[in-house]
Scaffold this active site. Sequence first.
Site, PDB file in Angstrom:
ATOM      1  N   MET A 143       0.660  -1.305   0.106  1.00  0.00           N
ATOM      2  CA  MET A 143      -0.092   0.067   0.307  1.00  0.00           C
ATOM      3  C   MET A 143       0.902   1.226  -0.007  1.00  0.00           C
ATOM      4  SD  MET A 143      -2.765  -1.530  -0.188  1.00  0.00           S
ATOM      5  CE  MET A 143      -4.067  -0.039  -0.358  1.00  0.00           C
ATOM      6  N   LYS A 144       2.069   1.153  -0.443  1.00  0.00           N
ATOM      7  CA  LYS A 144       3.029   2.447  -0.554  1.00  0.00           C
ATOM      8  C   LYS A 144       3.398   2.476  -1.992  1.00  0.00           C
ATOM      9  CE  LYS A 144       3.153   3.247   3.901  1.00  0.00           C
ATOM     10  NZ  LYS A 144       2.484   4.481   4.415  1.00  0.00           N
ATOM     11  N   ILE A 145       3.593   3.866  -2.159  1.00  0.00           N
ATOM     12  CA  ILE A 145       4.098   4.348  -3.645  1.00  0.00           C
ATOM     13  C   ILE A 145       5.510   4.376  -3.431  1.00  0.00           C
ATOM     14  CG2 ILE A 145       3.884   5.994  -5.271  1.00  0.00           C
ATOM     15  CD1 ILE A 145       1.200   6.656  -4.141  1.00  0.00           C
ATOM     16  N   HIS A 201      -3.796  -4.836  -9.405  1.00  0.00           N
ATOM     17  CA  HIS A 201      -4.790  -3.714  -9.052  1.00  0.00           C
ATOM     18  C   HIS A 201      -5.990  -4.363  -9.227  1.00  0.00           C
ATOM     19  CE1 HIS A 201      -5.889   0.358  -8.228  1.00  0.00           C
ATOM     20  NE2 HIS A 201      -6.912   0.039  -8.991  1.00  0.00           N
TER      21      HIS A 201
HETATM   22  C1  GRF Z   1      -5.634  -6.968  -3.414  1.00  0.00           C
HETATM   23  O1  GRF Z   1      -7.109  -6.823  -3.653  1.00  0.00           O
HETATM   24  C2  GRF Z   1      -4.782  -6.366  -3.885  1.00  0.00           C
HETATM   25  O2  GRF Z   1      -5.045  -6.100  -5.364  1.00  0.00           O
HETATM   26  C3  GRF Z   1      -4.865  -4.948  -3.615  1.00  0.00           C
HETATM   27  O3  GRF Z   1      -4.771  -5.171  -2.122  1.00  0.00           O
HETATM   28  C4  GRF Z   1      -5.562  -6.403  -1.910  1.00  0.00           C
HETATM   29  C5  GRF Z   1      -4.742  -7.233  -0.858  1.00  0.00           C
HETATM   30  O4  GRF Z   1      -4.786  -8.424  -0.794  1.00  0.00           O
HETATM   31  N1  GRF Z   1      -3.811  -3.907  -4.004  1.00  0.00           N
HETATM   32  P1  GRF Z   1      -3.791  -9.509  -0.049  1.00  0.00           P
HETATM   33  O5  GRF Z   1      -2.844  -8.720   0.972  1.00  0.00           O
HETATM   34  O6  GRF Z   1      -2.792 -10.104  -1.182  1.00  0.00           O
HETATM   35  O7  GRF Z   1      -4.589 -10.435   0.753  1.00  0.00           O
END
Ligand code: GRF
Length: 190
Positions: free
Chosen positions: A92-94, A111
């Site tokens: 979740m980081k850029i 995504h």
């Molecule tokens: C997934 O939907 C992925 O596409 C999104 O965050 C979610 C994380 O799933 N970016 P996980 O951590 O692999 O269970």
Amino acid sequence: MVKKKKVSTCVFISGNGTNLKKIFKNSKNKNFPIKIDLVISNNAKAKGIIFAKKNNIKVKCIKYINQKSFEKNSLILLKKNNIKLICLAGFMKILSSKFITQFKYKILNIHPSLLPKYKGLNTHMRVIKNKEKFSGCTVHFVNKKLDSGKIILQKKIKIQKKDTHKSLNKKILKLEYIAYSLAIKRIFKN
Ligand code: GRF
């Protein structure tokens, strides 16, 4: 016949790591092109860390103080472990342009939308709100612009009237599990 060496891969996670789980499972197949040698998490509480430890995958948690320090510490680990491919999976980081340039066409992301539609966060909520007929997921190379790199593959589903963002999330996660490994196979096919 000379056996092909599996590509040494690092998976970046921030949370549940269910995509990591699937890729890891598939990587055990002798014909799968990669092996997971390292997992990096920016979040010490990520469930994916527990999975990695249980399965004897080397896992490092790098506290995200800022982008620069996170990337500097990641790069040290990536080099040390001779990593050739990075898979972002629920990360979740850029990442900065500088970092990405060092791994050009070597960083993949998944995504949960049919890119180029719905880049960024809260995709399922926006998809439902806009009454879209279809949604899905996209595996793409990471470039300097968020969720904009070259698409490797997409998986699509029809949205049902009764779907909510939660039900869509469940359905699309299942698609993601298939899509990520297929995309990995596709980029190493020759
Ligand atoms: C997934 O939907 C992925 O596409 C999104 O965050 C979610 C994380 O799933 N970016 P996980 O951590 O692999 O269970």
